[in-house]
Design a protein around this motif. Structure first.
Motif, PDB file in Angstrom:
ATOM      1  N   VAL A   1     -11.843  -6.812  12.373  1.00  0.00           N
ATOM      2  CA  VAL A   1     -11.177  -5.730  11.645  1.00  0.00           C
ATOM      3  C   VAL A   1     -11.824  -5.589  10.276  1.00  0.00           C
ATOM      4  CG1 VAL A   1      -8.881  -5.781  12.723  1.00  0.00           C
ATOM      5  CG2 VAL A   1      -9.416  -7.415  10.910  1.00  0.00           C
ATOM      6  N   SER A   2     -11.454  -4.521   9.562  1.00  0.00           N
ATOM      7  CA  SER A   2     -12.018  -4.327   8.238  1.00  0.00           C
ATOM      8  C   SER A   2     -10.911  -3.882   7.281  1.00  0.00           C
ATOM      9  CB  SER A   2     -13.112  -3.261   8.330  1.00  0.00           C
ATOM     10  OG  SER A   2     -13.604  -2.992   7.053  1.00  0.00           O
ATOM     11  N   PHE A   3     -10.586  -4.737   6.328  1.00  0.00           N
ATOM     12  CA  PHE A   3      -9.516  -4.456   5.362  1.00  0.00           C
ATOM     13  C   PHE A   3     -10.059  -4.521   3.947  1.00  0.00           C
ATOM     14  CE2 PHE A   3      -6.722  -5.341   8.881  1.00  0.00           C
ATOM     15  CZ  PHE A   3      -5.546  -4.666   8.582  1.00  0.00           C
ATOM     16  N   VAL A   4      -9.386  -3.798   3.039  1.00  0.00           N
ATOM     17  CA  VAL A   4      -9.668  -3.989   1.609  1.00  0.00           C
ATOM     18  C   VAL A   4      -9.268  -5.421   1.248  1.00  0.00           C
ATOM     19  CG1 VAL A   4      -9.367  -1.558   1.000  1.00  0.00           C
ATOM     20  CG2 VAL A   4      -7.385  -3.069   0.932  1.00  0.00           C
ATOM     21  N   PRO A   5      -9.864  -5.975   0.169  1.00  0.00           N
ATOM     22  CA  PRO A   5      -9.650  -7.400  -0.098  1.00  0.00           C
ATOM     23  C   PRO A   5      -8.243  -7.764  -0.585  1.00  0.00           C
ATOM     24  CG  PRO A   5     -11.251  -6.463  -1.655  1.00  0.00           C
ATOM     25  CD  PRO A   5     -10.855  -5.369  -0.725  1.00  0.00           C
ATOM     26  N   LEU A   6      -7.817  -8.935  -0.152  1.00  0.00           N
ATOM     27  CA  LEU A   6      -6.622  -9.568  -0.698  1.00  0.00           C
ATOM     28  C   LEU A   6      -7.020 -10.170  -2.031  1.00  0.00           C
ATOM     29  CD1 LEU A   6      -3.648 -10.617  -0.018  1.00  0.00           C
ATOM     30  CD2 LEU A   6      -4.771 -12.750   0.639  1.00  0.00           C
TER      31      LEU A   6
ATOM     32  N   GLY B   1       0.838  -1.209   0.000  1.00  0.00           N
ATOM     33  CA  GLY B   1       0.000   0.000   0.000  1.00  0.00           C
ATOM     34  C   GLY B   1       0.863   1.244   0.000  1.00  0.00           C
ATOM     35  N   SER B   2       0.734   2.059   1.037  1.00  0.00           N
ATOM     36  CA  SER B   2       1.520   3.300   1.137  1.00  0.00           C
ATOM     37  C   SER B   2       2.959   3.036   1.561  1.00  0.00           C
ATOM     38  CB  SER B   2       0.875   4.212   2.183  1.00  0.00           C
ATOM     39  OG  SER B   2       1.006   3.616   3.476  1.00  0.00           O
ATOM     40  N   GLY B   3       3.197   1.888   2.201  1.00  0.00           N
ATOM     41  CA  GLY B   3       4.521   1.595   2.763  1.00  0.00           C
ATOM     42  C   GLY B   3       4.611   1.899   4.253  1.00  0.00           C
TER      43      GLY B   3
ATOM     44  N   ALA C   1      -4.268  -7.194   3.937  1.00  0.00           N
ATOM     45  CA  ALA C   1      -5.480  -7.135   3.127  1.00  0.00           C
ATOM     46  C   ALA C   1      -6.342  -8.311   3.589  1.00  0.00           C
ATOM     47  CB  ALA C   1      -5.142  -7.245   1.644  1.00  0.00           C
ATOM     48  N   GLY C   2      -7.657  -8.184   3.424  1.00  0.00           N
ATOM     49  CA  GLY C   2      -8.570  -9.192   3.969  1.00  0.00           C
ATOM     50  C   GLY C   2      -8.703 -10.401   3.058  1.00  0.00           C
ATOM     51  N   ALA C   3      -8.424 -11.593   3.591  1.00  0.00           N
ATOM     52  CA  ALA C   3      -8.566 -12.830   2.812  1.00  0.00           C
ATOM     53  C   ALA C   3      -9.947 -13.432   3.087  1.00  0.00           C
ATOM     54  CB  ALA C   3      -7.482 -13.819   3.211  1.00  0.00           C
ATOM     55  N   GLU C   4     -10.608 -13.935   2.032  1.00  0.00           N
ATOM     56  CA  GLU C   4     -11.926 -14.578   2.221  1.00  0.00           C
ATOM     57  C   GLU C   4     -11.784 -15.811   3.110  1.00  0.00           C
ATOM     58  OE1 GLU C   4     -15.182 -14.355   0.527  1.00  0.00           O
ATOM     59  OE2 GLU C   4     -14.675 -12.294  -0.030  1.00  0.00           O
ATOM     60  N   VAL C   5     -10.763 -16.596   2.808  1.00  0.00           N
ATOM     61  CA  VAL C   5     -10.473 -17.779   3.634  1.00  0.00           C
ATOM     62  C   VAL C   5      -8.988 -17.756   3.973  1.00  0.00           C
ATOM     63  CG1 VAL C   5     -12.315 -19.217   2.639  1.00  0.00           C
ATOM     64  CG2 VAL C   5     -10.041 -19.234   1.592  1.00  0.00           C
ATOM     65  N   LEU C   6      -8.618 -18.491   4.991  1.00  0.00           N
ATOM     66  CA  LEU C   6      -7.226 -18.507   5.438  1.00  0.00           C
ATOM     67  C   LEU C   6      -6.308 -18.911   4.270  1.00  0.00           C
ATOM     68  CD1 LEU C   6      -5.563 -18.167   8.055  1.00  0.00           C
ATOM     69  CD2 LEU C   6      -5.761 -20.636   8.356  1.00  0.00           C
TER      70      LEU C   6
ATOM     71  N   VAL D   1      -3.217 -12.506   9.931  1.00  0.00           N
ATOM     72  CA  VAL D   1      -3.968 -12.310   8.693  1.00  0.00           C
ATOM     73  C   VAL D   1      -5.451 -12.064   8.996  1.00  0.00           C
ATOM     74  CG1 VAL D   1      -4.043 -14.868   8.453  1.00  0.00           C
ATOM     75  CG2 VAL D   1      -4.631 -13.446   6.498  1.00  0.00           C
ATOM     76  N   PRO D   2      -6.020 -11.011   8.389  1.00  0.00           N
ATOM     77  CA  PRO D   2      -7.468 -10.793   8.537  1.00  0.00           C
ATOM     78  C   PRO D   2      -8.221 -11.757   7.619  1.00  0.00           C
ATOM     79  CG  PRO D   2      -6.315  -8.815   7.678  1.00  0.00           C
ATOM     80  CD  PRO D   2      -5.386  -9.973   7.566  1.00  0.00           C
ATOM     81  N   VAL D   3      -9.163 -12.502   8.190  1.00  0.00           N
ATOM     82  CA  VAL D   3      -9.889 -13.501   7.405  1.00  0.00           C
ATOM     83  C   VAL D   3     -11.395 -13.324   7.564  1.00  0.00           C
ATOM     84  CG1 VAL D   3     -10.273 -15.973   7.009  1.00  0.00           C
ATOM     85  CG2 VAL D   3      -8.012 -15.182   7.713  1.00  0.00           C
ATOM     86  N   GLY D   4     -12.113 -13.308   6.441  1.00  0.00           N
ATOM     87  CA  GLY D   4     -13.577 -13.254   6.492  1.00  0.00           C
ATOM     88  C   GLY D   4     -14.162 -12.645   5.233  1.00  0.00           C
ATOM     89  N   GLY D   5     -15.443 -12.881   5.012  1.00  0.00           N
ATOM     90  CA  GLY D   5     -16.097 -12.372   3.804  1.00  0.00           C
ATOM     91  C   GLY D   5     -16.790 -11.035   4.049  1.00  0.00           C
TER      92      GLY D   5
END
Ligand code: SAH
Length: 211
Positions: free
Chosen positions: A201-206, A87-89, A152-157, A173-177
């Motif tokens: 947490v809430s992340f943009v998607p991986l 991202g930004s670094g 970044a948010g992963a749908e699954v691990l 790792v952030p995990v969830g849909g």
């Protein structure tokens, strides 16, 4: 300097929110977050909030950076760490204050270019930044890593990263849909991978490739 004041206010806030690790607070006190966001946004750089960095992506909320970094250090500082999602670094810079060798990968070329310049200008010599390949997650050629941080948010691990984790190492790792995730900590013990589910947490998607 206004930024010094707002920076120390942010550190106070992180303390109130339960961040206890002095190493993390000190590192975040060093890294000039206002240089990691667009100038138009710089007056909000020390608010405890995620901010847009273009291309639909965001620089993470400082509290979340502090939480994840605390998790990286929870059992002693790792010698190397891989971040997925430069991202930004900013997160990479915070890690570089604490870990000898930081690797970070970004898949959006203009963000990668910008972060590379920014980190070089700021003099970070212990960060290796690479453009991500879409057919493989992470940096298998440089592993194994004592810590892996997915920002970044992963749908699954993302089990495809397990092989890049050193024995005794930790992946955060952030995990969830649906744009909402839980922070998952995975600890490698030989061939077993122990999972622990933490805060929401809430992340943009991986983005994962077709591999
Ligand atoms: N850590 C960043 C914020 C990350 S935002 C910071 O401190 O500013 C999430 C980033 O992950 C985005 O820039 C997005 O392009 C990147 N990303 C998503 N999927 C990726 C993948 N598979 N490999 C590398 N980067 C990825």
């Amino acid at each position: 300097m206004a930024s010094a004041r707002s920076r120390s206010r942010l550190l106070d806030r992180l303390g109130q929110l339960g961040i206890r690790d002095e190493r993390v607070l000190e590192a975040m006190g060093h890294v000039p977050r206002h240089l990691f966001v667009d100038e138009a946004m710089s007056s909000r750089a020390y608010d405890d909030t995620a901010l847009p960095i273009g291309y639909g992506q965001t620089i993470s909320q400082p509290f979340v950076v502090a939480q994840m970094t605390s998790q990286v250090l929870a059992h002693g500082a790792p010698r190397n760490v891989l971040e997925i999602g430069t991202g930004s670094g900013y997160q990479a810079a915070v890690l570089a204050e604490l870990v000898a060798s930081v690797y970070t990968v970004e898949r959006i070329k203009p963000l990668y270019d910008r972060a590379r310049h920014r980190l070089a200008e700021l003099g970070y010599r212990n960060i290796r930044i690479r453009e991500a390949r879409d057919d493989v997650l992470g940096l298998p050629a440089y592993g194994p890593f004592e810590a892996i941080l997915v920002t970044a948010g992963a749908e699954v691990l993302p089990e495809s990263l397990f092989g890049q984790l050193a024995d005794g190492g930790r992946m955060i790792v952030p995990v969830g849909g649906g744009g909402q995730q839980r922070l998952v900590i995975v600890r490698r013990q030989g061939d077993s991978f122990v999972r622990e589910y933490r805060d929401a947490v809430s992340f943009v998607p991986l983005i994962e490739g077709e591999s």
